[in-house]
Design a protein around this motif. Structure first.
Motif, PDB file in Angstrom:
ATOM      1  N   LEU A  97       0.809  -1.211   0.000  1.00 21.63           N
ATOM      2  CA  LEU A  97       0.000   0.000   0.000  1.00 21.63           C
ATOM      3  C   LEU A  97       0.847   1.268   0.000  1.00 21.63           C
ATOM      4  CD1 LEU A  97      -2.639  -0.958   2.719  1.00 21.63           C
ATOM      5  CD2 LEU A  97      -3.045  -0.830   0.267  1.00 21.63           C
ATOM      6  N   ALA A  98       1.948   1.241   0.737  1.00 22.03           N
ATOM      7  CA  ALA A  98       2.742   2.449   0.961  1.00 22.03           C
ATOM      8  C   ALA A  98       3.273   3.002  -0.349  1.00 22.03           C
ATOM      9  CB  ALA A  98       3.885   2.152   1.923  1.00 22.03           C
ATOM     10  N   PHE A  99       3.261   4.322  -0.455  1.00 23.04           N
ATOM     11  CA  PHE A  99       3.680   4.979  -1.688  1.00 23.04           C
ATOM     12  C   PHE A  99       5.146   5.363  -1.639  1.00 23.04           C
ATOM     13  CE2 PHE A  99       1.816   6.600  -5.573  1.00 23.04           C
ATOM     14  CZ  PHE A  99       2.788   7.465  -6.043  1.00 23.04           C
ATOM     15  N   GLY A 100       5.606   5.799  -0.497  1.00 19.66           N
ATOM     16  CA  GLY A 100       6.988   6.243  -0.374  1.00 19.66           C
ATOM     17  C   GLY A 100       7.899   5.132   0.101  1.00 19.66           C
ATOM     18  N   GLU A 101       9.175   5.453   0.179  1.00 20.95           N
ATOM     19  CA  GLU A 101      10.159   4.467   0.620  1.00 20.95           C
ATOM     20  C   GLU A 101      10.333   4.474   2.136  1.00 20.95           C
ATOM     21  OE1 GLU A 101      13.743   5.324  -1.461  1.00 20.95           O
ATOM     22  OE2 GLU A 101      12.932   4.825  -3.435  1.00 20.95           O
ATOM     23  N   ARG A 102       9.842   5.520   2.808  1.00 15.11           N
ATOM     24  CA  ARG A 102      10.013   5.661   4.246  1.00 15.11           C
ATOM     25  C   ARG A 102       8.786   5.093   4.944  1.00 15.11           C
ATOM     26  NH1 ARG A 102       9.705  10.906   4.598  1.00 15.11           N
ATOM     27  NH2 ARG A 102       7.878  11.109   5.931  1.00 15.11           N
TER      28      ARG A 102
END
Length: 281
Positions: A97-102
């Motif tokens: 789900l997460a869009f960013g790398e963090r």
């Protein structure tokens, strides 16, 4: 005697094939964001700032093993306080789900606010940033962050080539996408709107005859910048538009648009008087 009833915690999502997961992942695509009017906010600080700014959060996904730091816990507490549905997930599903790398263990689905110029309300003596033809979400987000820091009243995207509420733009803005009024429209509509409201227009151009430090950046003002690849279109050479340059003393002929925006914004703020900071984070 009445007792309070606590809503049961939803089961942890573990399947990538879950329709709920698929629908959320689809928001990575601009066409789905445009169709649904929804976007993704990835990150604890970003979610908290969106909530503080009154953004409409539709639902949130949380991976408890990844939650860390005061921002994450504060964002989760605020989501629950506002009655936002919170869906726990496995680490694998959250990574999908997460869009960013963090990965910070918290992601929200938010409704995109109106971007119509007609809905943009300015105060007296406004300071507005216009960015034309912006195509990199990271640059857009960085301009929003500078606008927030310098106390600008609005950011307008003229003929943008990316959507303002691209999840990467939200991430690059550190959540300030929700703290600064925004709008988007074709360039002719933007220029007409600025003139109708009596804003002076100062456009940053390579080779302009006047340095930005010599320009009057007080009063109702729109600072206009173009995309790095193409610069500004001829629409910004019309009568009544003042061109300024940022002197380049090395081999490069221009700065990143977000850096240029920050320099111009803080010069405008300096000329208007720097207020004492009224908030800390």
């Amino acid at each position: 005697m009445m007792t309070s009833v606590t809503s049961p915690t939803p089961p942890v999502l573990t399947s990538f094939a879950n329709p709920h997961v698929k629908a959320t992942v689809a928001l990575r695509d601009r066409r789905e964001r445009d169709r649904s009017g929804l976007t993704l906010i990835d990150g604890a600080r970003e979610v908290r700032r969106a909530l503080d700014a009154g953004a409409e959060i539709v639902e949130a996904f949380v991976c408890d093993p990844l939650l860390a730091g005061p921002d994450a816990r504060a964002a989760l507490d605020l989501l629950r306080e506002r009655g936002v549905p919170v869906q726990p997930t496995s680490e694998g599903v959250f990574a999908k789900l997460a869009f960013g790398e963090r990965a910070e263990g918290i992601l929200a689905v938010a409704r995109i606010p109106s971007l119509d110029l007609a809905d943009l309300v300015l105060p007296d003596d406004p300071l507005v940033v216009v960015i034309e033809g912006v195509e990199k979400p990271g640059n857009l987000g960085a301009v929003l962050r500078s606008a927030d820091g310098a106390g600008a009243d609005a950011v307008i995207a003229a003929s943008p080539r990316t959507d303002l509420f691209n999840p990467n733009a939200i991430r690059a803005s550190a959540g300030t996408m929700f703290t600064v009024a925004t709008a988007a429209a074709p360039t002719p509509e933007v220029t007409a709107w600025l003139r109708e409201r009596g804003l002076r227009i100062v456009a940053a151009r390579v080779g302009a005859g006047r340095a930005y430090t010599d320009a009057d950046l007080t009063g109702p003002l729109a600072l206009v910048l173009g995309a790095e690849a193409d610069g500004l279109t001829d629409a910004w050479t019309a009568d009544g538009i003042e061109a300024v340059n940022l002197p380049m003393l090395g081999v490069a002929d221009s700065l990143n648009v977000s850096i240029s925006a920050a320099i111009l914004l803080y010069e405008a703020r300096r000329q208007r008087g720097l207020p004492s900071p009224d908030r800390k984070e």
